[in-house]
Design a protein around this motif. Structure first.
Motif, PDB file in Angstrom:
ATOM      1  N   PHE A 151      63.044  24.248  42.632  1.00  0.00           N
ATOM      2  CA  PHE A 151      63.791  25.502  42.459  1.00  0.00           C
ATOM      3  C   PHE A 151      64.748  25.407  41.279  1.00  0.00           C
ATOM      4  N   PHE A 152      65.407  24.262  41.140  1.00  0.00           N
ATOM      5  CA  PHE A 152      66.342  24.129  40.020  1.00  0.00           C
ATOM      6  C   PHE A 152      65.601  24.151  38.687  1.00  0.00           C
ATOM      7  N   VAL A 153      64.417  23.515  38.664  1.00  0.00           N
ATOM      8  CA  VAL A 153      63.616  23.553  37.431  1.00  0.00           C
ATOM      9  C   VAL A 153      63.230  24.997  37.101  1.00  0.00           C
ATOM     10  N   MET A 154      62.875  25.770  38.151  1.00  0.00           N
ATOM     11  CA  MET A 154      62.503  27.173  37.919  1.00  0.00           C
ATOM     12  C   MET A 154      63.683  27.972  37.377  1.00  0.00           C
ATOM     13  N   VAL A 155      64.884  27.717  37.916  1.00  0.00           N
ATOM     14  CA  VAL A 155      66.069  28.437  37.440  1.00  0.00           C
ATOM     15  C   VAL A 155      66.323  28.115  35.976  1.00  0.00           C
ATOM     16  N   VAL A 156      66.229  26.815  35.638  1.00  0.00           N
ATOM     17  CA  VAL A 156      66.452  26.428  34.245  1.00  0.00           C
ATOM     18  C   VAL A 156      65.378  27.034  33.356  1.00  0.00           C
ATOM     19  N   ALA A 157      64.127  27.086  33.845  1.00  0.00           N
ATOM     20  CA  ALA A 157      63.049  27.678  33.046  1.00  0.00           C
ATOM     21  C   ALA A 157      63.298  29.156  32.819  1.00  0.00           C
ATOM     22  N   ALA A 158      63.811  29.853  33.848  1.00  0.00           N
ATOM     23  CA  ALA A 158      64.083  31.276  33.686  1.00  0.00           C
ATOM     24  C   ALA A 158      65.192  31.505  32.666  1.00  0.00           C
TER      25      ALA A 158
END
Lengths: 172, 100
Positions: free
Chosen positions: B63-70
């Protein structure tokens, strides 16, 4: 061959085909659509691993929100087919054999010399209740920090993409 | 039962494709999409290891990787729009000066 392995291979084949197609296509919109296929197939892999919530978020956030942003920018900028460039000889002479040797070596090590075991279907209790317990209790501080990060990213995007005259007026 | 090494190989392949695309592509948007492909490859290995070791924290990292990707996608695409507005091109070979 178990049903789990067949599903893994099917989704994995879509992933591999999409990733290779992303490299092969010369128009960015084709690359974007193959990347969406990769992300949807990865959501299937997450389902096989028992991570239902991650699979749902993968489809909604990655394949939905982020890729819509990409496609929107491609259409906004009217991006065309990318220019042909001559590849460098050094890359072809040293890069391609080096990449092949290192990837085969790495695959051999991972397959033969790692005591990693197997993953059963639905092996993980990836229920949203457990995720929420971890996310809002154990990882509360990182969660709040990422919300600040998102806020900064929104402001940065607005400042960067705003019209030059208005941003120049603010900067001066 | 699928061996964990198969998941790792798929993850490594996706990451490798991302690296190759980052190096050989000339369109700045496609380069950016290659970075997203690398992040996806890493996410798959996170979830596979989480399932193997029964550690749910691996999914939280996704989830944190997804947030950073967004966040990265929002800022990066804004930069691309800004670059296109000043240079009128998306080819990275022609974007080689910090100053106009």
């Amino acid at each position: 061959m178990s049903f789990h392995l067949i599903l893994f291979l099917a989704f994995g084949a879509v992933c591999v085909a999409g990733a290779v197609n992303l490299l092969a296509q010369r128009h960015p919109i084709n690359s974007a659509l193959s990347l969406i296929a990769v992300m949807a197939a990865l959501a299937g892999e997450y389902l096989l691993l028992g991570a239902e919530f991650v699979a749902a978020v993968q489809v909604i956030v990655y394949a939905g929100a982020i890729m819509v942003l990409f496609v929107f920018v491609i259409m906004l900028l009217n991006a065309g087919v990318e220019d042909e460039t001559k590849g460098s000889h050094v890359a072809i002479i040293f890069g391609v054999p080096g990449m092949l040797i290192s990837s085969v070596l790495m695959a051999w090590v991972v397959l033969r010399h790692s005591n990693t075991g197997s993953v059963a279907i639905g092996a993980l209790p990836g229920h949203p209740t457990d995720i929420a317990q971890l996310l809002f209790h154990d990882f509360l501080l990182p969660f709040e920090v990422t919300s600040v990060l998102i806020l900064i990213a929104i402001m940065g995007a607005v400042v960067l993409a705003s019209k030059p005259e208005s941003s120049a007026g603010k900067a001066d | 039962m699928v061996p964990l090494s198969y998941y790792l190989l798929l993850s490594g392949f996706l990451f490798g494709c991302g690296v190759v695309g980052f190096l050989i592509k000339r369109n700045i948007i496609t380069i950016f999409m290659s970075i997203e492909l690398m992040l996806n490859g890493v996410n798959l290995s996170f979830v596979a290891f989480a399932a193997r070791w029964h550690a749910l924290a691996g999914q939280i990292f996704v989830f944190f990787v997804m947030v950073v990707a967004a966040a990265e996608a929002a800022v990066g695409l804004a930069i691309i729009i800004s670059v296109y507005r000043t240079r009128e091109t998306l080819n990275v070979d022609q974007v080689n000066l910090l100053k106009l």
